[in-house]
Design an enzyme around this catalytic site. Sequence first.
Site, PDB file in Angstrom:
ATOM      1  N   GLU A 168     -14.001 -32.820 -46.128  1.00  0.00           N
ATOM      2  CA  GLU A 168     -14.597 -32.495 -44.839  1.00  0.00           C
ATOM      3  C   GLU A 168     -15.738 -31.498 -45.102  1.00  0.00           C
ATOM      4  OE1 GLU A 168     -11.584 -31.750 -41.607  1.00  0.00           O
ATOM      5  OE2 GLU A 168     -10.246 -31.805 -43.355  1.00  0.00           O
ATOM      6  N   ARG A 208      -0.628 -30.340 -54.271  1.00  0.00           N
ATOM      7  CA  ARG A 208      -1.907 -29.630 -54.305  1.00  0.00           C
ATOM      8  C   ARG A 208      -1.846 -28.502 -55.327  1.00  0.00           C
ATOM      9  NH1 ARG A 208      -2.871 -26.403 -48.831  1.00  0.00           N
ATOM     10  NH2 ARG A 208      -4.499 -25.483 -50.138  1.00  0.00           N
ATOM     11  N   LYS A 249      -9.903 -22.814 -46.562  1.00  0.00           N
ATOM     12  CA  LYS A 249     -11.332 -22.746 -46.245  1.00  0.00           C
ATOM     13  C   LYS A 249     -11.591 -21.812 -45.064  1.00  0.00           C
ATOM     14  CE  LYS A 249     -12.319 -27.259 -46.419  1.00  0.00           C
ATOM     15  NZ  LYS A 249     -13.134 -28.498 -46.345  1.00  0.00           N
TER      16      LYS A 249
END
Length: 555
Positions: A34, A260, A270
């Site tokens: 994104e 992850r 983020k």
Amino acid sequence: MSSESKPAHFLQNIIRSDLESGKVNKVVTRFPPEPNGYLHIGHAKSICLNFGLAQEFGGVCNLRFDDTNPAKEEDEYVQAIKRDVQWLGFEWDGEVKHTSDNFDQLYEWALHLIREGKAYVCHLSPDEAREYRGSLTQPGKNSPYRDRTVEENLALFEEMRSGALEEGSCSLRAKIDMAAPNINLRDPVIYRIKKMAHHQTGDKWCVYPSYDFAHGQCDAIENISHSICTLEFEDHKPLYNWFIENLPVPAKPTQYEFARLNLNYTVVSKRKLKQLVDEAHVDGWDDPRMPTLSGLRRRGYTPASIRNFCEMIGVTRSDSVVDVGMLEYCIRDDLDKNAPRAMCVMDPLKITLVNYPEGQVEELDAPGHPNREDLGVRTLPFGREIFIEREDFREEANKKYKRLVLGKKVRLRNAYVIQAEEVVKNDAGEITEVKCTVDLESRGVDPADGIKPKGVIHWVSADKHVDCEVRMYDRLFSDEAPDAGDKNFLDHVNPHSLQILKGCKAEVGLANATSDDHYQFERNGYFCLDGKNSGGDVRVFNRTIGLRDSWAKQS
């Protein structure tokens, strides 16, 4: 352990089986960030995995921006992401792709769900929708707008599309099952009104698809064979599959999940990284203390070191926390083998060699690397006046001190043996100069032949050197888990994460350094030129990492 001898991980086994069985004819993966921030070290694992699997099995990997939320997305992030992927050493297949490229098709598929009676326009407010949704232990209840007719829903959705309805007044929801154990299947929102220009499509749209609705369909459009994502999307997989099964998509990709990257002493959210930038706790997304790829690059990390790190940590389905020391080990290992050596004096103390001829300058040769003949030799100008580190001289010291002491000898690296004879002090009693004698027969002489200095120290010429600033970077957070539980991660920002040293003196060859060059400053660590802050006569070097490697010893 080499990649050839390392056991295959579960995704390699799945892909190999799919190819052998004929389930897929060609491996097509994608990296789908994104564009709402810069990539960080966690993304590096996904990049290496998706591009690496495609390379390993003779397939291709797409770069697709999942740009469904114009409120948080910017072209700056798009360009930074492309740079980072290429810097890591990967190239995507064909043109860069965007979810927004498919907005027309996604809108048509939303209409398809409405016509099939599988989507409806809901006027519940966000708070009401949360109440109706239920909880992990309680089923949800149907929206009072769930049973609208197809015609009514088509008309309302067109009003949403045309801008006739206000933001937050309604949304388009998939009609699945409000009592489903998986809360993601409880009539999820698939379109919402957002009257905001998009960095790719401009003002064309004022309704935007949700990530969950768009993601799988874009995978299908691109004929992705293996849609690989992190474990937090595992609970979304049934919804991913529901859309694939209930829409006339051109392919049916399968989603697979892996763990992850969780790194101690690091924050990779983020939102939190953006907060660090917005509140000026750091100097931008590419601050060398940030775990972003652009920050690591500016710090002096190499693509090879990050790829090796991702290879070392492996691919599993089990969540764990990786020691940041492993990442530091990878960059030390890479730079130890590949970085040319240089000398830089951080806190200069003037040395005058009283028996060295005034005005004479020698050109001394020194190896570019102790084990790399291909890195050649470097030339060191040597004259009557030089600089050494202030901490490398004492008027008096015990036997454990292996540097310069009054009346004692020490060797200058790649040069001569000198002996301290006299100190010069200012009115405050501070040492400003040390007068020494130099043994002009000592260069290259084996210590067994009688010259036995206490130790070896680095130096630079006082007449011919590079004036520079050195930035000593350390970990940004002092807490091993800075954002765990109820912690405020800002409370654990390391106040000593940056120390700026001015007035440093580097050997003259570093005048030609570029931001792509890496050096071991002998005895001080690994450094690179900071291209962002260096310009004109100002040379700024960032410390990538120190010489000491505690992780390798522990492991």
